[in-house]
Motif scaffolding. Structure first.
Motif, PDB file in Angstrom:
ATOM      1  N   ILE A 738       0.840  -1.212   0.000  1.00  0.00           N
ATOM      2  CA  ILE A 738       0.000   0.000   0.000  1.00  0.00           C
ATOM      3  C   ILE A 738       0.873   1.260   0.000  1.00  0.00           C
ATOM      4  CG2 ILE A 738      -2.016  -1.107   1.048  1.00  0.00           C
ATOM      5  CD1 ILE A 738      -1.186   0.471   3.676  1.00  0.00           C
ATOM      6  N   GLY A 739       2.108   1.074  -0.412  1.00  0.00           N
ATOM      7  CA  GLY A 739       2.960   2.237  -0.651  1.00  0.00           C
ATOM      8  C   GLY A 739       3.737   2.718   0.559  1.00  0.00           C
ATOM      9  N   LEU A 740       3.660   1.985   1.670  1.00  0.00           N
ATOM     10  CA  LEU A 740       4.474   2.411   2.821  1.00  0.00           C
ATOM     11  C   LEU A 740       5.934   2.085   2.529  1.00  0.00           C
ATOM     12  CD1 LEU A 740       2.292   1.317   5.862  1.00  0.00           C
ATOM     13  CD2 LEU A 740       3.251   3.591   5.515  1.00  0.00           C
ATOM     14  N   GLN A 741       6.803   3.041   2.794  1.00  0.00           N
ATOM     15  CA  GLN A 741       8.238   2.757   2.645  1.00  0.00           C
ATOM     16  C   GLN A 741       8.749   2.333   4.000  1.00  0.00           C
ATOM     17  OE1 GLN A 741      10.625   5.780   0.689  1.00  0.00           O
ATOM     18  NE2 GLN A 741       8.720   6.544  -0.200  1.00  0.00           N
ATOM     19  N   LEU A 742       8.779   1.016   4.198  1.00  0.00           N
ATOM     20  CA  LEU A 742       9.113   0.472   5.514  1.00  0.00           C
ATOM     21  C   LEU A 742      10.455  -0.250   5.423  1.00  0.00           C
ATOM     22  CD1 LEU A 742       6.612  -1.716   7.623  1.00  0.00           C
ATOM     23  CD2 LEU A 742       9.067  -1.870   7.757  1.00  0.00           C
ATOM     24  N   ASP A 743      11.439   0.235   6.158  1.00  0.00           N
ATOM     25  CA  ASP A 743      12.728  -0.457   6.224  1.00  0.00           C
ATOM     26  C   ASP A 743      12.865  -1.110   7.583  1.00  0.00           C
ATOM     27  OD1 ASP A 743      13.692   0.166   3.751  1.00  0.00           O
ATOM     28  OD2 ASP A 743      14.400   2.145   4.407  1.00  0.00           O
TER      29      ASP A 743
END
Ligand code: S3P
Length: 747
Positions: A738-743
């Motif tokens: 859903i487009g979250l930029q999760l590192d």
């Protein structure tokens, strides 16, 4: 992620490595490459080894014995002893004679008991400067030529300091190992030796013995010519250094003999089974072993790089923004997955499960039933086959049942095990060990169970077997499906009728599933009752997607302009739909589509699109129906216009964390106007900033704040996120969808 490659501080002034075999040379090379000390000195009796080490840039300086450098060493220097186990004593004697007491000394021997004993004898008592250590890393290759600067990346190093060991020395050695990428932990000497005997020393003995006995047969050429992958995998470690392994076998004799005797008796039994064509025994042993191996891969601690990385604590870092447009299917329902294992195991016949949640909590339940002798095939992409043993077919587990992070497992197990013939102990992780169990222990005691808890009614729970339970009528003081289920499961074994009355409706999966297994549960208003003496008949179970996991994505869509998320096959049991009701009351655009039934539970597809939310007073009758969803509902409230008020939710304080306090603290970090009350929270919606949140190891807090990033104005970091895997192993993947930029990074 490792720490390597970062710019770093020096860990010590001078590092002296005695013995430039694989381990010693690899430490020297990594420390030198990282610039962790001013000088790396190598000591070896062999001049050829020293030359090679100098040429390869592993050391700065070479000397042939400690006396050549001992007088230069002072506080802040480290001497690392990396010689064969039985030679450590000679080196320790040199250290005692030649080094001043402030130099830090450590070793890398695989057996710690005899090293500690030797040190105490040589020095008169354990010297403060000596930190016994053992890196769980290596290779069948040996010698300076095999040195590798990333040998320790992500591997465990066990330190076994004793009472006399100086804390400053321990700190220095820990810093050295961590700086070269290792994950350090401390352990008692005896425990270390027992664990290593089983996990390392015995496998080496087996590999040596197998290769030797095959190699000494007349037909050995033939055998080796046709030996394939299995033989190669199993015997790889028989190529290890014989001197080193002779030393280890002698140094850890007692612990090795204990585990060897156990395995030999299992071998004898296996021989008998082959001889007598005992199919059942063979299939039992092989299936249990295969499943234990899968379990080990998925959740246990492992010295392998990838797994130890998975276990070191993680931090999520989320850039602000995301689109929240997707069609998703979240994993299976956690509550139903636990119950499918429990009832499937107690049924007569084969229960097939589809959609099982392969999260750590439900896997812990699965393993616990295996430990009680139930044959369970899978999980294989959510599919299980449970060979039920009947209500009285469980066997005494050989060790305490470890239930991880799962309150549901511990409370339901306590009911189910209170009426068994055997004793059992239930243990869990740090978070579970803090959770109240008096709420189940008290009514079970009233039924005649004998249960010991730790202080304050906390785990571990020790349940005494062989007691006759009697049915009771229990009015629950709190709305808890776990307590209700506990009493009903105990009721299967109690004389007469067991009745539970709840102050408000709570999830009813246990009642539904018991009925699905053909067991009569009478339900009237707030009461549920059953009579013992029946049996459970195996059946097929389809586990719907977990509405508690879907809730994160419902809120994601509700707070992101332009969003549109379709969640497939979500369980919408009426006792679980509080989140749908609350979001709808807040003005969310929620559609429940294609309602149907799957395996006794209602399911639907749920579509949510953005529409500005407004703050509300959350109706108290919705609280038990949304009890697990409040962390993310609080995020929705932070994005709504106006004030949202929650009351009557004191149960949130005893979940995997104190969810009222931890959420209020986190929201305040992000600049949200949130105030914790005894039984709820008041939140005034407004802009969401960035910051560092502590999830306190609570999976739902970590996921809720990840969703907040969709509307945040700056980066959000969240500490202690490993436990997301307890309920939602694919969360990161779906969050990215859903487009979250999760590192994800190591903490
Ligand atoms: C559960 C019941 C609830 C819920 C938990 C799962 C269950 O706990 O919070 O995540 O499966 O029965 P309580 O019974 O403590 O409310």
């Amino acid at each position: 992620m490792t720490n390597r490659g970062a710019s770093r501080e020096m860990v010590c002034d001078r590092l002296v490595v005695i013995g430039l075999g694989l381990i010693g040379a690899s430490v020297a090379a990594a420390a030198r490459e990282q610039g962790l000390c001013r000088e790396v000195v190598g000591i070896s009796r062999r001049s050829s080894t020293l030359e090679l080490a100098l040429q390869a840039g592993i050391i700065d300086r070479a000397v042939d014995q400690l006396s050549a450098i001992a007088s230069e060493l002072k506080s802040g220097d480290v001497v690392l002893i990396s010689v064969p186990t039985l030679t450590v004593a000679d080196v320790l004697r040199d250290c005692q004679n030649q080094l001043c007491g402030t130099v830090t000394v450590t070793d890398v021997a695989s057996v710690k008991g005899n090293v500690v004993e030797m040190a105490a004898t040589i020095y008169g008592k354990m010297p403060a400067q000596f930190v016994p250590g053992h890196p769980i890393a290596g290779s069948e290759k040996s010698g300076v030529n095999a040195a590798s600067t990333d040998l320790f990346d992500g591997h465990r190093v066990i330190l076994t300091p004793v009472e006399e060991t100086g804390l400053g020395h321990v700190g220095r050695i820990r810093a050295l190992w961590e700086a070269i990428g290792a994950v350090v932990c401390c352990m008692e000497v005896a425990r270390h030796d027992a664990i290593l005997a089983a996990t390392s020393h015995l496998p080496h003995l087996l590999a040596y013995a197998l290769v030797d006995s095959l190699a000494s047969g007349d037909e050995h050429r033939e055998i080796f010519r046709y030996a394939a992958g299995g033989f190669r995998d199993f015997t790889r470690i028989a190529a290890s250094d014989p001197v080193m392994w002779r030393d280890i076998a002698l140094a850890n004799r007692t612990a090795i003999l204990n585990v060897l005797d156990r395995v030999l008796s299992d071998f004898t039994r296996l021989r008998q089974a082959v001889d007598q064509a005992d199919q059942d025994h063979l299939i039992d042993v092989f299936t249990r072993a295969r499943d234990a191996r899968h379990y080990f891969e998925s959740v246990s601690e492992s010295p392998s790089m990838s797994l130890s990385k998975a276990r070191s604590e993680t931090r999520y870092r989320l850039a602000p923004g995301g689109h929240s447009r997707a069609t998703l299917q979240v994993p299976g329902d956690k509550s139903i997955s636990h119950r499918s294992i429990m009832l499937g195991s107690l049924a007569e016949g084969l229960t097939e499960v589809n959609g099982f949640l392969e999260g750590e909590d439900s896997l812990a339940t699965l393993q616990a039933f295996r430990d009680m002798g139930v044959l369970i095939e899978g999980p294989d992409d959510g599919r299980l086959a449970i060979h039920g043993v009947g209500l009285n077919g469980l066997k005494a587990p050989k060790k305490p049942l470890y239930l991880g992070n799962s309150g549901t497992a511990m409370r339901l197990f306590s009911g189910l095990l209170a009426g068994q013939a055997f004793d059992v102990e239930l243990i869990g992780d740090e978070s579970l060990t803090k959770r109240p169990m008096g709420r189940v222990a008290d009514p079970l005691r009233a039924m005649g169970a004998v249960i010991e808890t730790a202080a304050g009614g906390r785990p571990p729970l020790r349940i005494r077997g062989g007691n006759t339970l009697k049915g009771i009528e229990y009015k629950m003081p709190m709305a808890s499906a776990q307590v209700k289920s506990c009493i009903l499961l105990a009721g299967l074994y109690a004389e007469g009728v067991s009745t539970v009355e709840e102050p408000a409706p709570t999830r009813d999966h246990t009642e539904r599933m018991l009925q699905g297994f053909g067991y009569t549960v009478v339900r009237e208003g707030s009461r549920a009752e059953l009579r013992s003496g029946g049996g459970l008949k195996a059946r097929r179970i389809d586990v719907p997607s977990d509405i508690s996991s879907a809730a994160f994505f419902m809120v994601a869509a509700a707070i992101t302009p332009g969003s549109d998320i379709l969640l497939r096959h979500v369980g919408i049991n009426p006792t679980r739909v509080g989140v749908l009701n609350i979001l709808t009351l807040m003005g969310a655009d929620v559609q429940v589509l294609d309602e149907r039934e799957a395996g006794g539970e209602p399911v639907a597809d749920i579509r949510v699109r953005y529409s500005g939310l407004v703050g509300i007073d959350i109706p108290t009758d919705q609280v038990p129906l949304a009890i697990d969803e409040f962390p993310v509902i609080f995020i929705a409230a932070a994005c709504a216009s106006g004030k949202t008020r929650l009351t009557g939710a004191e149960e949130l304080r005893v979940k995997e964390s104190d969810r009222i306090q931890v959420m209020a603290d986190g929201l305040q970090v992000l600049g949200v106007d949130a105030e914790a009350t005894d039984d709820g929270m008041t939140i005034v919606g407004g802009p969401i900033g960035g910051g560092l949140i502590d999830s306190h190891g609570d999976h739902r807090i970590a996921m809720a704040f990840s969703i907040a990033a969709l509307r945040a104005r700056a980066e959000i970091s969240i500490n202690h996120c490993n436990n997301v895997a307890t309920s939602f192993p694919s969360f990161i993947e779906l969050a990215r969808a859903i487009g979250l930029q999760l590192d994800v990074e190591d903490m």
